[in-house]
Design a protein around this motif. Structure first.
Motif, PDB file in Angstrom:
ATOM      1  N   UNK A 192      63.849  21.024  69.110  1.00 24.77           N
ATOM      2  CA  UNK A 192      62.265  20.338  68.512  1.00 24.77           C
ATOM      3  C   UNK A 192      61.564  19.889  70.184  1.00 24.77           C
ATOM      4  N   UNK A 193      62.270  20.169  71.032  1.00 27.80           N
ATOM      5  CA  UNK A 193      62.037  19.597  72.697  1.00 27.80           C
ATOM      6  C   UNK A 193      60.602  20.494  72.606  1.00 27.80           C
TER       7      UNK A 193
ATOM      8  N   UNK B 161      65.184  32.832  76.454  1.00 27.98           N
ATOM      9  CA  UNK B 161      65.741  32.464  75.132  1.00 27.98           C
ATOM     10  C   UNK B 161      66.348  31.129  75.147  1.00 27.98           C
ATOM     11  N   UNK B 162      66.934  30.654  76.045  1.00 23.66           N
ATOM     12  CA  UNK B 162      67.548  29.771  75.842  1.00 23.66           C
ATOM     13  C   UNK B 162      66.181  28.055  76.138  1.00 23.66           C
ATOM     14  N   UNK B 163      65.540  28.426  76.400  1.00 23.47           N
ATOM     15  CA  UNK B 163      64.252  27.751  76.204  1.00 23.47           C
ATOM     16  C   UNK B 163      63.493  28.017  74.478  1.00 23.47           C
ATOM     17  N   UNK B 164      63.632  28.555  74.422  1.00 26.93           N
ATOM     18  CA  UNK B 164      63.201  29.321  73.209  1.00 26.93           C
ATOM     19  C   UNK B 164      64.329  27.727  71.794  1.00 26.93           C
ATOM     20  N   UNK B 165      65.341  28.177  72.326  1.00 24.14           N
ATOM     21  CA  UNK B 165      66.339  27.194  71.286  1.00 24.14           C
ATOM     22  C   UNK B 165      66.006  25.692  71.388  1.00 24.14           C
ATOM     23  N   UNK B 166      65.907  25.426  72.595  1.00 23.57           N
ATOM     24  CA  UNK B 166      65.448  23.877  73.112  1.00 23.57           C
ATOM     25  C   UNK B 166      64.030  24.474  71.982  1.00 23.57           C
ATOM     26  N   UNK B 167      63.391  24.726  71.878  1.00 26.47           N
ATOM     27  CA  UNK B 167      61.538  24.250  71.062  1.00 26.47           C
ATOM     28  C   UNK B 167      62.774  24.619  69.665  1.00 26.47           C
TER      29      UNK B 167
ATOM     30  N   UNK C  13      52.942  27.269  73.643  1.00 25.75           N
ATOM     31  CA  UNK C  13      54.125  25.565  73.648  1.00 25.75           C
ATOM     32  C   UNK C  13      52.839  24.882  73.891  1.00 25.75           C
ATOM     33  N   UNK C  14      51.767  24.653  74.980  1.00 27.66           N
ATOM     34  CA  UNK C  14      50.818  23.805  75.054  1.00 27.66           C
ATOM     35  C   UNK C  14      50.157  23.716  73.700  1.00 27.66           C
ATOM     36  N   UNK C  15      49.632  24.637  73.302  1.00 27.39           N
ATOM     37  CA  UNK C  15      48.982  24.869  72.216  1.00 27.39           C
ATOM     38  C   UNK C  15      49.669  23.985  70.872  1.00 27.39           C
ATOM     39  N   UNK C  16      50.260  23.971  70.678  1.00 26.83           N
ATOM     40  CA  UNK C  16      51.608  23.479  69.494  1.00 26.83           C
ATOM     41  C   UNK C  16      51.904  21.616  70.263  1.00 26.83           C
TER      42      UNK C  16
END
Length: 432
Positions: free
Chosen positions: A186-187, A177-183, A211-214
Motif C-alpha cells: 500500500x505504499x 522487487x523490494x519496491x514492488x513489495x512495498x507497493x 506508480x505516478x499514474x496509479x
C-alpha cells in the motif's frame, strides 16, 4: 538470479578453456617432441661430420659429447656398434639410415634419430642419437601441469568477475522487487532508483511512471468520493430539513402525506449515497455495516416500498420470512440496496409475480428473489459492469453494484435459475 549468472559465466569459461586447452595441450606435446627430435638430429649430424672416414680400416673414431639426457653411437654397415652408446646391434632406424636417409623412430622407451656417414657417395656408417622417452614425457606433463594451473587461474578469475557482475546485475532488480513489495503493501510513495544498467533503468522508469499514474488515479478517486460526499449530502440534508419544517406547519394537512412520502424518499436516497461511499472506502464512512435490523422488519419495509410499483403494472409482490429466526439481525441498508436492485431488475425485465423468500442455512441466510421471466442473455455476462439486456435479470451497473455490496458483507450474489429467473443472496449472520 545471482547463482544463474555465475553458473552461466562459469559454463562459458569452461567451454572456452576446453576449446582452447585441448588443442594447446596437443600443440605443446607436439612441439616438445619436435624440439627433442631436432636436438637429436643436430647432435647426430655434428657427430657424423667428425667421424674419421678411415675408422673402418681400424683408425680410432671419436664422437662429440651428446646433449644432456641423450646418447650417441656409431654403427658400421654391418649394424655393429663401433663406438659410443646404444644397442649392440643396430635397430630399424639404423637400417633405414644405411639407405642414405635421416631416419626417425620412437619406441616405447626412446626417441631415435639415425644420420648416415657418407664417403664418395657411399654410406660407410650411421650415427645414432637417442634420448629417453620418459624424460620428454616428464617435460610434457610439466607443461600440461602449467597449462592446467593457468586454466584454473583463469576459471577462478572468471568466477570472481561473474560474481561481481552478478551482484551488479541483481542489486537493482532486488531493489525493484523490494519496491514492488512495498507497493503491494500500500505504499505508493516509493520510487525505484537509477542504476548503471540501461535495460534495468528502463524497467525502473516504467515502474515509477506506473506508480505516478496509479497515485494520480487514486487521488482523483478520493477527490471524487469526497466531492460526491459533500455535494450529495449537503443538498439532501437541506431538502430533508425543508420537508421536516413543512410537516411541522399546522396548516395544509392535505399536503402532509405527500411531504411525508417525499421525506422518506430523500432518506432512502441518503442511505443509498452512504452505501455507495461505504463501498468506495471513503474515510467519512465506516467500512463495516452494522447488523441493525431484523429480517421481518427488512421484508416489511421492502414490501411497503415496492408493492405499489408492481401493482401499477398489475403484478404481485410476495415477501416471506420463511424459517429465518426472529433473533437474527442483518445489515439493513446494504441488504435494502441489494434487494432493491434485484426487484428493480424483476420489475423492468421480468414478468409475472415476484417472490422474495428467506431461508435459514445455519450460519447464513439465503434471500431468494424470483419472478416468472426467463433469462435470455449469457449468464457469464450477467454481472459485467456496463452490459444490459432486455430479459429478466438484465445486467447493468445495478447488478454489478449489488454484487459488490454483497461481497462487502462477506456474502455472495448469484443466479441460481434461468427459468424462472431466480437470484440468491447468501449473507453470513449470527444471532443477536
Amino acid at each position: 538470479m545471482r547463482q544463474r549468472v555465475v553458473r552461466v559465466a562459469v559454463a562459458a569459461v569452461l567451454v572456452a578453456l576446453v576449446l582452447l586447452a585441448i588443442p594447446l595441450a596437443v600443440a605443446v606435446r607436439s612441439s616438445l617432441y619436435a624440439d627433442r627430435r631436432d636436438s637429436l638430429e643436430r647432435a647426430a649430424l655434428a657427430a657424423a661430420v667428425r667421424v674419421n672416414p678411415d675408422y673402418a680400416a681400424g683408425d680410432p673414431a671419436e664422437l662429440p659429447a651428446p646433449p644432456a639426457g641423450s646418447s650417441l653411437g656409431l654403427y658400421s654397415p654391418g649394424l655393429d656398434l663401433r663406438v659410443g652408446h646404444g644397442p649392440s646391434v643396430g635397430d630399424d632406424a639404423v637400417r633405414r639410415s644405411l639407405r642414405g636417409v635421416i631416419a626417425h623412430a620412437e619406441t616405447g622407451r626412446q626417441l631415435v634419430v639415425a644420420v648416415p656417414v657418407s664417403r664418395d657417395e657411399n654410406v660407410i656408417g650411421v650415427v645414432r642419437a637417442s634420448s629417453s622417452a620418459a624424460s620428454i614425457r616428464s617435460e610434457v606433463f610439466l607443461a600440461w601441469a602449467a597449462l592446467t594451473a593457468l586454466a584454473a587461474m583463469a576459471l577462478t578469475v572468471g568466477v570472481l568477475v561473474a560474481r561481481r557482475q552478478a551482484r551488479a546485475l541483481a542489486r537493482p532488480l532486488e531493489e525493484l522487487s523490494r519496491h514492488c513489495r512495498a507497493v503491494a503493501r500500500g505504499d505508493l510513495s516509493v520510487r525505484a532508483e537509477a542504476s548503471t544498467i540501461a535495460e534495468i533503468d528502463q524497467v525502473a522508469r516504467t515502474h515509477n511512471d506506473m506508480l505516478h499514474s496509479l497515485t494520480e488515479l487514486l487521488r482523483h478517486e478520493r477527490d471524487f468520493t469526497s466531492n460526491a460526499s459533500h455535494q450529495l449530502r449537503t443538498p439532501l440534508t437541506g431538502l430533508q430539513l425543508t420537508l421536516e419544517a413543512g410537516l411541522a406547519q399546522p396548516d395544509d394537512r392535505m399536503l402532509r402525506p405527500f411531504l411525508r412520502e417525499a421525506l422518506e424518499g430523500t432518506r432512502r436516497v441518503h442511505d443509498t449515497v452512504e452505501e455507495v461511499l461505504r463501498l468506495a472506502g471513503s474515510p467519512r464512512v465506516g467500512n463495516q455495516a452494522a447488523a441493525d435490523r431484523s429480517v421481518a422488519d427488512l421484508l416489511a419495509e421492502t414490501d411497503a416500498l415496492w408493492r405499489g410499483l408492481f401493482a401499477e403494472q398489475g403484478r404481485r409482490l410476495m415477501c416471506e420470512c420463511g424459517d429465518a429466526p426472529d433473533d437474527t439481525r442483518v445489515s439493513g441498508r446494504p441488504l435494502t440496496e441489494i434487494i432493491g436492485v434485484l426487484l428493480d431488475n424483476a420489475r423492468v425485465h421480468g414478468r409475472g409475480s415476484v417472490h422474495v423468500a428467506v431461508r435459514d442455512l445455519g450460519g447464513a441466510l439465503a434471500f431468494d428473489v424470483c419472478d416468472e421471466g426467463v433469462l435470455r442473455i449469457e449468464p457469464d455476462r450477467l454481472f459485467a459492469r456496463g452490459h444490459t439486456g432486455d430479459s429478466s435479470g438484465g445486467a447493468g451497473i445495478g447488478l454489478a453494484f449489488a454484487r459488490d455490496l454483497a461481497a462487502s458483507l462477506g456474502g455472495r450474489l448469484s443466479l441460481t435459475s434461468s427459468d424462472p429467473t431466480t437470484f440468491t443472496l447468501l449473507v453470513p449472520v449470527r444471532p443477536a
